[in-house]
Design a protein around this motif. Structure first.
Motif, PDB file in Angstrom:
ATOM      1  N   LEU A   5     -68.668  11.094 -49.508  1.00  0.00           N
ATOM      2  CA  LEU A   5     -67.526  10.898 -48.615  1.00  0.00           C
ATOM      3  C   LEU A   5     -67.142  12.191 -47.904  1.00  0.00           C
ATOM      4  O   LEU A   5     -67.327  13.271 -48.436  1.00  0.00           O
ATOM      5  CB  LEU A   5     -66.320  10.394 -49.415  1.00  0.00           C
ATOM      6  N   LEU A  12     -60.783   9.288 -45.997  1.00  0.00           N
ATOM      7  CA  LEU A  12     -62.168   9.452 -46.445  1.00  0.00           C
ATOM      8  C   LEU A  12     -63.092   8.442 -45.757  1.00  0.00           C
ATOM      9  O   LEU A  12     -62.715   7.272 -45.566  1.00  0.00           O
ATOM     10  CB  LEU A  12     -62.255   9.243 -47.961  1.00  0.00           C
ATOM     11  N   PRO A  14     -67.495   7.268 -45.615  1.00  0.00           N
ATOM     12  CA  PRO A  14     -68.821   7.505 -46.189  1.00  0.00           C
ATOM     13  C   PRO A  14     -69.737   8.139 -45.148  1.00  0.00           C
ATOM     14  O   PRO A  14     -69.932   7.583 -44.062  1.00  0.00           O
ATOM     15  CB  PRO A  14     -69.307   6.096 -46.558  1.00  0.00           C
ATOM     16  N   ALA A 133     -62.873   4.940 -49.635  1.00  0.00           N
ATOM     17  CA  ALA A 133     -63.510   5.144 -48.345  1.00  0.00           C
ATOM     18  C   ALA A 133     -62.751   4.268 -47.352  1.00  0.00           C
ATOM     19  O   ALA A 133     -62.332   3.159 -47.689  1.00  0.00           O
ATOM     20  CB  ALA A 133     -64.968   4.706 -48.423  1.00  0.00           C
TER      21      ALA A 133
END
Ligand code: A3P
Length: 257
Positions: A5, A12, A14, A133
């Motif tokens: 991340l 956040l 990915p 995420a």
């Protein structure tokens, strides 16, 4: 986990799915007046609604000679400032947080590019403490509440499309100003059913097909949530979302109790 991340403006993402270069490019993104945007938190059914919208656009383009047809109707943006949002029409898709979390948990463990979780309890803790995420779902809803009244934004829930797909497709087509014959409506509904999409998923989504089109139902959360987790989620929803416009639209008492 940290390697997978990265943080952009406090949220956040990915790294393998959201290219940081794209975020830079998006800062100067200019919408066209006939652009339409589908906004959805991961696992709210974005691939489903994307199928519906793409079919509607294709139908509309066929009827409008000369209309650009080479445009990629499925460009994905991990992030977009809402600043000039009145320029385009936005379909905002939301889903009840319990099913969304359930779907997200299975997705995280199915996809190597996302942090995986040894237990559902670990995932639940992260989901409730913003360590996800794409950010915290409750914050996502709070933010969108500020815009939900705008005329160029239509909000739709996963559950209402599931309940009455024909009505949902009709309303979406009306919102985008796309006239539909009864036959066209039925075709869009048929092509976007869970069964059809799952059957075609290898063609449309390759190896991710099986992970993306998992169960496609309402209330699967009942297989995962403990009593304690139910209470925690109910409390958080009550405190943060229940009284808001989007909170009411989600019909929490019907789908999450
Ligand atoms: P489940 O994991 O609960 O099955 P997204 O596309 O935003 O990642 O959302 C994925 C979720 O939407 C998955 O939920 C998936 O099964 C569901 N979904 C995808 N296509 C669907 C359809 N045609 N009808 C109902 N649900 C669908």
């Amino acid at each position: 986990r940290d390697e997978l991340l990265f943080s952009y403006k406090g949220i956040l993402y990915p790294a393998a799915v959201c290219n940081p270069e794209v975020f830079k490019a998006l800062e100067s993104f200019e919408a066209r007046s006939d652009d339409v945007i589908l906004a959805g938190y991961p696992k709210s059914g974005t691939n489903w609604l994307s199928q519906i919208i793409t079919d509607l656009i294709t139908i509309s383009q066929k009827k409008t000679p000369g209309r650009e047809s080479s445009v990629n109707a499925e460009e994905e943006f991990p992030y977009l400032e809402i600043g000039d949002a009145e320029k385009y029409e936005i379909l905002l898709l939301i889903r009840n947080p319990k099913d969304l979390a359930t779907s997200f948990y299975h997705f995280s463990n199915g996809l190597a590019t996302l942090p995986s979780y040894e237990t559902w309890d670990d995932f639940f803790t992260d989901f409730m403490t913003k360590k996800m995420a794409w950010g915290c779902y409750f914050e996502y809803l709070s933010e969108w509440n500020k815009y939900a009244d705008q005329e160029n934004i239509m909000t739709i829930t996963y559950e209402e499309v599931k309940e009455n797909p024909a009505l949902a497709v009709k309303n979406i087509a009306m919102f985008f100003g796309i006239p539909l014959t009864e036959e066209e409506l039925q075709l869009v509904v048929e092509r976007s059913s869970f069964q059809s999409m799952k059957k075609n998923s290898e063609k449309t989504h390759g190896v991710f097909g099986n992970i993306l089109f998992r169960k496609g139902c309402v209330s699967d959360w009942k297989n995962l949530f403990s009593e304690d987790q139910n209470e925690k989620m109910d409390k958080a929803f009550e405190e943060r979302v229940a009284g808001t416009k989007l909170g009411k639209k989600l019909k929490y008492d019907l789908y999450c109790k």
